[in-house]
Design a protein around this motif. Structure first.
Motif, PDB file in Angstrom:
ATOM      1  N   ALA A  88       0.835  -1.208   0.000  1.00 55.27           N
ATOM      2  CA  ALA A  88       0.000   0.000   0.000  1.00 55.27           C
ATOM      3  C   ALA A  88       0.869   1.257   0.000  1.00 55.27           C
ATOM      4  O   ALA A  88       0.531   2.251  -0.644  1.00 55.27           O
ATOM      5  N   MET A  89       2.006   1.195   0.671  1.00 54.96           N
ATOM      6  CA  MET A  89       2.922   2.335   0.666  1.00 54.96           C
ATOM      7  C   MET A  89       3.522   2.539  -0.719  1.00 54.96           C
ATOM      8  O   MET A  89       3.595   3.662  -1.210  1.00 54.96           O
ATOM      9  N   ARG A  90       3.951   1.441  -1.333  1.00 56.56           N
ATOM     10  CA  ARG A  90       4.545   1.539  -2.674  1.00 56.56           C
ATOM     11  C   ARG A  90       3.555   2.099  -3.688  1.00 56.56           C
ATOM     12  O   ARG A  90       3.943   2.815  -4.594  1.00 56.56           O
ATOM     13  N   SER A  91       2.290   1.799  -3.520  1.00 54.11           N
ATOM     14  CA  SER A  91       1.274   2.286  -4.461  1.00 54.11           C
ATOM     15  C   SER A  91       0.851   3.726  -4.158  1.00 54.11           C
ATOM     16  O   SER A  91       0.111   4.324  -4.938  1.00 54.11           O
ATOM     17  N   GLY A  92       1.287   4.261  -3.028  1.00 52.35           N
ATOM     18  CA  GLY A  92       0.913   5.614  -2.649  1.00 52.35           C
ATOM     19  C   GLY A  92      -0.412   5.710  -1.925  1.00 52.35           C
ATOM     20  O   GLY A  92      -0.898   6.800  -1.643  1.00 52.35           O
ATOM     21  N   ALA A  93      -1.008   4.564  -1.604  1.00 54.13           N
ATOM     22  CA  ALA A  93      -2.308   4.552  -0.933  1.00 54.13           C
ATOM     23  C   ALA A  93      -2.214   4.996   0.521  1.00 54.13           C
ATOM     24  O   ALA A  93      -3.201   5.448   1.094  1.00 54.13           O
ATOM     25  N   ILE A  94      -1.028   4.864   1.122  1.00 54.95           N
ATOM     26  CA  ILE A  94      -0.865   5.190   2.538  1.00 54.95           C
ATOM     27  C   ILE A  94       0.581   5.601   2.792  1.00 54.95           C
ATOM     28  O   ILE A  94       1.491   5.178   2.082  1.00 54.95           O
ATOM     29  N   SER A  95       0.745   6.422   3.787  1.00 57.15           N
ATOM     30  CA  SER A  95       2.070   6.830   4.245  1.00 57.15           C
ATOM     31  C   SER A  95       2.129   6.536   5.734  1.00 57.15           C
ATOM     32  O   SER A  95       1.214   6.929   6.476  1.00 57.15           O
ATOM     33  N   LEU A  96       3.161   5.839   6.166  1.00 54.50           N
ATOM     34  CA  LEU A  96       3.283   5.490   7.584  1.00 54.50           C
ATOM     35  C   LEU A  96       4.330   6.361   8.256  1.00 54.50           C
ATOM     36  O   LEU A  96       5.388   6.629   7.678  1.00 54.50           O
ATOM     37  N   GLY A  97       4.037   6.765   9.480  1.00 52.08           N
ATOM     38  CA  GLY A  97       4.984   7.519  10.288  1.00 52.08           C
ATOM     39  C   GLY A  97       5.343   6.732  11.532  1.00 52.08           C
ATOM     40  O   GLY A  97       4.508   6.013  12.082  1.00 52.08           O
ATOM     41  N   PHE A  98       6.582   6.862  11.946  1.00 55.51           N
ATOM     42  CA  PHE A  98       7.087   6.117  13.102  1.00 55.51           C
ATOM     43  C   PHE A  98       7.776   7.070  14.064  1.00 55.51           C
ATOM     44  O   PHE A  98       8.496   7.971  13.644  1.00 55.51           O
ATOM     45  N   ASN A  99       7.577   6.842  15.339  1.00 55.04           N
ATOM     46  CA  ASN A  99       8.338   7.541  16.374  1.00 55.04           C
ATOM     47  C   ASN A  99       9.494   6.631  16.747  1.00 55.04           C
ATOM     48  O   ASN A  99       9.265   5.524  17.234  1.00 55.04           O
ATOM     49  N   LEU A 100      10.710   7.095  16.506  1.00 58.56           N
ATOM     50  CA  LEU A 100      11.886   6.278  16.784  1.00 58.56           C
ATOM     51  C   LEU A 100      12.641   6.829  17.984  1.00 58.56           C
ATOM     52  O   LEU A 100      12.700   8.039  18.190  1.00 58.56           O
ATOM     53  N   SER A 101      13.233   5.914  18.738  1.00 58.64           N
ATOM     54  CA  SER A 101      13.988   6.302  19.927  1.00 58.64           C
ATOM     55  C   SER A 101      15.323   6.924  19.533  1.00 58.64           C
ATOM     56  O   SER A 101      15.829   6.734  18.422  1.00 58.64           O
TER      57      SER A 101
END
Length: 122
Positions: free
Chosen positions: A98-111
């Motif tokens: 889904a990310m590769r298709s542009g349908a969704i963008s994920l965000g992460f909180n990293l330590s």
């Protein structure tokens, strides 16, 4: 089994148990991923395709433990980077297409442990 007091670091033994349980949870499927939609105000909802990835720990007794109770323990015991990598890997396995298709963008909180690791970027 664990309470807010347990995870706050006030009890070294309890915090160590929580850290061990967190490692076990990564291996036995008790660490659960959730997504919180990020919506840009003033834009139609249909354009909201960003999701912040969040983790919750399912204790052995089934109680969901929020990150505020286990993240500091992960940092204290040096497993925050391992936790971050597990979260990113699991989310990408589920939503990579889904990310590769542009349908969704994920965000992460990293330590800070993860961000300071030069091997992260490989």
């Amino acid at each position: 089994m664990f309470s807010a007091e347990t995870a706050s670091g006030s009890g070294g033994l309890n915090a160590a148990r929580l850290a061990a349980d967190l490692v076990d949870a990564m291996e036995d499927g008790r660490l659960k991923l959730f997504g919180q939609q990020i919506h840009r105000l003033g834009q139609p909802w249909r354009y909201s395709r960003q999701v912040e990835v969040l983790a919750r720990l399912s204790a052995r007794n089934g109680k969901m433990i929020p990150p505020g109770e286990f993240i500091s323990v992960a940092e204290r015991f040096g497993i925050a980077s391992r936790l971050d990598r597990w979260i990113v890997r699991a989310a990408l396995e589920m939503h990579g297409p889904a990310m590769r298709s542009g349908a969704i963008s994920l965000g992460f909180n990293l330590s800070a442990q993860t961000l300071s690791d030069p091997q992260l970027w490989e």
